[in-house]
Design a protein around this motif. Structure first.
Motif, PDB file in Angstrom:
ATOM      1  N   GLY A   1       7.413 -13.842   6.301  1.00  0.00           N
ATOM      2  CA  GLY A   1       7.109 -13.615   7.707  1.00  0.00           C
ATOM      3  C   GLY A   1       6.648 -12.198   8.012  1.00  0.00           C
ATOM      4  N   GLU A   2       6.816 -11.819   9.272  1.00  0.00           N
ATOM      5  CA  GLU A   2       6.409 -10.493   9.738  1.00  0.00           C
ATOM      6  C   GLU A   2       7.246  -9.413   9.050  1.00  0.00           C
ATOM      7  OE1 GLU A   2       4.359  -8.175  10.661  1.00  0.00           O
ATOM      8  OE2 GLU A   2       3.900  -9.108  12.607  1.00  0.00           O
ATOM      9  N   GLY A   3       6.579  -8.262   8.834  1.00  0.00           N
ATOM     10  CA  GLY A   3       7.260  -7.162   8.170  1.00  0.00           C
ATOM     11  C   GLY A   3       8.316  -6.492   9.027  1.00  0.00           C
ATOM     12  N   ALA A   4       9.226  -5.800   8.363  1.00  0.00           N
ATOM     13  CA  ALA A   4      10.252  -5.028   9.067  1.00  0.00           C
ATOM     14  C   ALA A   4       9.594  -3.837   9.787  1.00  0.00           C
ATOM     15  CB  ALA A   4      11.287  -4.543   8.062  1.00  0.00           C
ATOM     16  N   PRO A   5      10.131  -3.401  10.895  1.00  0.00           N
ATOM     17  CA  PRO A   5      11.398  -3.840  11.479  1.00  0.00           C
ATOM     18  C   PRO A   5      11.286  -5.036  12.420  1.00  0.00           C
ATOM     19  CG  PRO A   5      10.560  -1.966  12.701  1.00  0.00           C
ATOM     20  CD  PRO A   5       9.587  -2.211  11.586  1.00  0.00           C
ATOM     21  N   SER A   6      10.045  -5.503  12.695  1.00  0.00           N
ATOM     22  CA  SER A   6       9.891  -6.626  13.614  1.00  0.00           C
ATOM     23  C   SER A   6      10.386  -7.931  13.006  1.00  0.00           C
ATOM     24  CB  SER A   6       8.421  -6.779  14.022  1.00  0.00           C
ATOM     25  OG  SER A   6       7.955  -5.608  14.660  1.00  0.00           O
ATOM     26  N   GLY A   7      10.244  -8.056  11.686  1.00  0.00           N
ATOM     27  CA  GLY A   7      10.650  -9.273  11.007  1.00  0.00           C
ATOM     28  C   GLY A   7      11.439  -8.958   9.755  1.00  0.00           C
ATOM     29  N   LYS A   8      11.568  -9.952   8.887  1.00  0.00           N
ATOM     30  CA  LYS A   8      12.361  -9.804   7.672  1.00  0.00           C
ATOM     31  C   LYS A   8      11.494  -9.536   6.442  1.00  0.00           C
ATOM     32  CE  LYS A   8      16.098 -12.774   9.367  1.00  0.00           C
ATOM     33  NZ  LYS A   8      16.933 -13.980   9.115  1.00  0.00           N
ATOM     34  N   GLY A   9      10.206  -9.337   6.650  1.00  0.00           N
ATOM     35  CA  GLY A   9       9.307  -9.073   5.537  1.00  0.00           C
ATOM     36  C   GLY A   9       9.362  -7.631   5.078  1.00  0.00           C
ATOM     37  N   PRO A  10       8.498  -7.264   4.127  1.00  0.00           N
ATOM     38  CA  PRO A  10       8.506  -5.909   3.557  1.00  0.00           C
ATOM     39  C   PRO A  10       8.269  -4.826   4.607  1.00  0.00           C
ATOM     40  CG  PRO A  10       7.194  -7.390   2.208  1.00  0.00           C
ATOM     41  CD  PRO A  10       7.506  -8.139   3.473  1.00  0.00           C
ATOM     42  N   ASN A  11       8.897  -3.696   4.409  1.00  0.00           N
ATOM     43  CA  ASN A  11       8.715  -2.535   5.262  1.00  0.00           C
ATOM     44  C   ASN A  11       7.588  -1.689   4.676  1.00  0.00           C
ATOM     45  OD1 ASN A  11       9.175   0.419   5.947  1.00  0.00           O
ATOM     46  ND2 ASN A  11      10.684  -0.526   7.306  1.00  0.00           N
ATOM     47  N   GLN A  12       6.562  -1.435   5.459  1.00  0.00           N
ATOM     48  CA  GLN A  12       5.399  -0.721   4.931  1.00  0.00           C
ATOM     49  C   GLN A  12       5.735   0.699   4.477  1.00  0.00           C
ATOM     50  OE1 GLN A  12       1.661  -0.993   7.016  1.00  0.00           O
ATOM     51  NE2 GLN A  12       2.182  -2.980   7.918  1.00  0.00           N
ATOM     52  N   GLY A  13       6.616   1.369   5.192  1.00  0.00           N
ATOM     53  CA  GLY A  13       6.995   2.708   4.798  1.00  0.00           C
ATOM     54  C   GLY A  13       7.672   2.729   3.436  1.00  0.00           C
ATOM     55  N   THR A  14       8.475   1.716   3.176  1.00  0.00           N
ATOM     56  CA  THR A  14       9.162   1.645   1.894  1.00  0.00           C
ATOM     57  C   THR A  14       8.185   1.285   0.772  1.00  0.00           C
ATOM     58  OG1 THR A  14      11.155   0.901   3.068  1.00  0.00           O
ATOM     59  CG2 THR A  14      11.142   0.655   0.680  1.00  0.00           C
ATOM     60  N   ILE A  15       7.191   0.451   1.091  1.00  0.00           N
ATOM     61  CA  ILE A  15       6.161   0.161   0.080  1.00  0.00           C
ATOM     62  C   ILE A  15       5.438   1.443  -0.293  1.00  0.00           C
ATOM     63  CG2 ILE A  15       4.142  -1.224  -0.530  1.00  0.00           C
ATOM     64  CD1 ILE A  15       4.860  -3.156   1.709  1.00  0.00           C
ATOM     65  N   GLN A  16       5.134   2.257   0.712  1.00  0.00           N
ATOM     66  CA  GLN A  16       4.433   3.514   0.457  1.00  0.00           C
ATOM     67  C   GLN A  16       5.237   4.422  -0.476  1.00  0.00           C
ATOM     68  OE1 GLN A  16       1.421   4.576   1.844  1.00  0.00           O
ATOM     69  NE2 GLN A  16       1.073   3.212   3.581  1.00  0.00           N
ATOM     70  N   SER A  17       6.542   4.458  -0.297  1.00  0.00           N
ATOM     71  CA  SER A  17       7.370   5.400  -1.060  1.00  0.00           C
ATOM     72  C   SER A  17       7.860   4.842  -2.391  1.00  0.00           C
ATOM     73  CB  SER A  17       8.573   5.840  -0.215  1.00  0.00           C
ATOM     74  OG  SER A  17       9.409   4.732   0.100  1.00  0.00           O
TER      75      SER A  17
ATOM     76  N   ASN B   1       5.511  -1.087  -5.998  1.00  0.00           N
ATOM     77  CA  ASN B   1       5.805  -2.432  -6.480  1.00  0.00           C
ATOM     78  C   ASN B   1       7.233  -2.599  -6.982  1.00  0.00           C
ATOM     79  OD1 ASN B   1       3.335  -3.484  -5.805  1.00  0.00           O
ATOM     80  ND2 ASN B   1       2.479  -3.391  -7.873  1.00  0.00           N
ATOM     81  N   GLU B   2       7.878  -1.506  -7.334  1.00  0.00           N
ATOM     82  CA  GLU B   2       9.286  -1.597  -7.750  1.00  0.00           C
ATOM     83  C   GLU B   2      10.120  -2.207  -6.630  1.00  0.00           C
ATOM     84  OE1 GLU B   2      13.296  -0.460  -7.338  1.00  0.00           O
ATOM     85  OE2 GLU B   2      11.781   0.903  -6.481  1.00  0.00           O
ATOM     86  N   TYR B   3       9.858  -1.768  -5.414  1.00  0.00           N
ATOM     87  CA  TYR B   3      10.547  -2.305  -4.228  1.00  0.00           C
ATOM     88  C   TYR B   3      10.150  -3.759  -3.972  1.00  0.00           C
ATOM     89  CZ  TYR B   3      10.764  -3.095   0.897  1.00  0.00           C
ATOM     90  OH  TYR B   3      10.933  -3.626   2.155  1.00  0.00           O
ATOM     91  N   LEU B   4       8.857  -4.043  -4.043  1.00  0.00           N
ATOM     92  CA  LEU B   4       8.387  -5.389  -3.722  1.00  0.00           C
ATOM     93  C   LEU B   4       8.819  -6.415  -4.762  1.00  0.00           C
ATOM     94  CD1 LEU B   4       4.776  -4.581  -2.447  1.00  0.00           C
ATOM     95  CD2 LEU B   4       6.794  -5.153  -1.078  1.00  0.00           C
ATOM     96  N   GLN B   5       8.751  -6.066  -6.027  1.00  0.00           N
ATOM     97  CA  GLN B   5       9.121  -7.019  -7.072  1.00  0.00           C
ATOM     98  C   GLN B   5      10.604  -7.361  -7.041  1.00  0.00           C
ATOM     99  OE1 GLN B   5       7.490  -4.767 -10.373  1.00  0.00           O
ATOM    100  NE2 GLN B   5       5.748  -6.157 -10.571  1.00  0.00           N
ATOM    101  N   SER B   6      11.427  -6.406  -6.675  1.00  0.00           N
ATOM    102  CA  SER B   6      12.864  -6.664  -6.650  1.00  0.00           C
ATOM    103  C   SER B   6      13.318  -7.369  -5.376  1.00  0.00           C
ATOM    104  CB  SER B   6      13.646  -5.348  -6.811  1.00  0.00           C
ATOM    105  OG  SER B   6      13.356  -4.446  -5.740  1.00  0.00           O
TER     106      SER B   6
END
Length: 289
Positions: free
Chosen positions: A250-266, A269-274
């Motif tokens: 679904g929609e990304g955080a913080p609006s939804g439960k999906g990935p947080n773009q700021g965390t992807i930036q920092s 893929n380590e964050y996304l894969q886990s």
């Protein structure tokens, strides 16, 4: 517009070829040719020196042969001038013709190999995107540059909202992404609407485009036009594959439960894969034209 101008160019080329290769009998009917010993004058006052041919078929009819060759030369020069005028008039009628054809020739095809379709490992597909520098030259150039530098390889489609957009463009390596975050593009004016299948840079305001992009998957996204979202490419193969990008988070955080773009930036893929292992992603992007 592009297809119509190409058709007009083709028509002009046929006319030019036909006129310049017309039988000489036509010249007798169309041209009033006056001859003296040294020149040939046609009805528009254009004077052509007699054609001096180095090899003669026969010396018996030298003057007749010379005369015939001169008439052909005069006719073709006159028709040639007319054809040039025709082409110039066509260009005046379609002032964007040359530029549109040049920009279309500069377009490239980028083939994306897609993994994790429907969120399932092993399900793969192919999507082909054609850049449209005639729509948005700056955006198209950046998209091609990123493909050339292998930026898209490994990128996750981290925001998939069915019937609206599928968003991607944060590199899996935080160091690589950090480099591109400072490479903002000036905006391209919106020339075409955000219809289904168009590829567009995401923005955070005027002149802020960097690497994030989305594919329009809805057919009512024209409201994005007034917000300055300028399509720079289009999916020419594989929209059925795009429709299978995993959307379960679904929609990304913080609006939804999906990935947080700021965390992807920092964290990349380590964050996304886990945390979001079902995300569809591009394993490879290749310029094929």
């Amino acid at each position: 517009m592009l297809s119509s101008t190409k058709s007009m160019s083709a028509v002009c080329a046929v006319i030019l070829h036909t006129l310049l290769n017309a039988p000489m009998i036509a010249s007798f009917q169309m041209q009033n040719v006056n001859v003296n010993h040294n020149s040939v004058t046609v009805n528009n006052g254009f004077v052509v020196k007699k054609n001096l041919v180095g090899l003669r078929a026969s010396n018996n009819n030298e003057d007749d042969y010379d005369f015939d060759m001169s008439r052909r030369s005069a006719f073709q020069n006159t028709v040639g001038n007319a054809a040039v005028t025709l082409l110039a008039s066509t260009a005046a009628m379609f002032p964007g013709m040359a530029m549109a054809e040049e920009e279309a020739a500069a377009a490239v095809m980028v083939e994306f190999t897609v993994q994790n379709l429907d969120g399932e490992e092993g399900k793969t597909g192919k999507v082909v995107i054609r850049t449209r520098p005639d729509w948005a030259p700056k955006g198209a150039a950046r998209f091609e540059e990123l493909a050339d530098k292998k930026f898209w390889d490994g990128c996750r489609i981290f925001r998939v909202l069915p019937g609206f957009v599928s968003q991607f463009g944060i590199n899996g390596d935080p160091t690589t992404q950090s480099y591109w975050r400072s490479k903002s593009l000036k905006d391209d004016p919106v020339k075409v609407s955000n219809k289904r299948g168009t590829v567009v840079f995401a923005t955070s305001g005027p002149n802020t485009r960097t690497t994030q992009m989305f594919i329009n998957t809805g057919d009512r996204n024209d409201f994005l036009d007034k917000q300055g979202f300028s399509p720079c490419g289009e999916v020419v193969e594989g929209m059925d594959i795009v429709d299978r990008f995993y959307s379960g988070y679904g929609e990304g955080a913080p609006s939804g439960k999906g990935p947080n773009q700021g965390t992807i930036q920092s964290r990349g893929n380590e964050y996304l894969q886990s945390s979001f292992p079902k995300l569809t992603y591009f394993s490879k992007a290749t310029i094929v034209k």
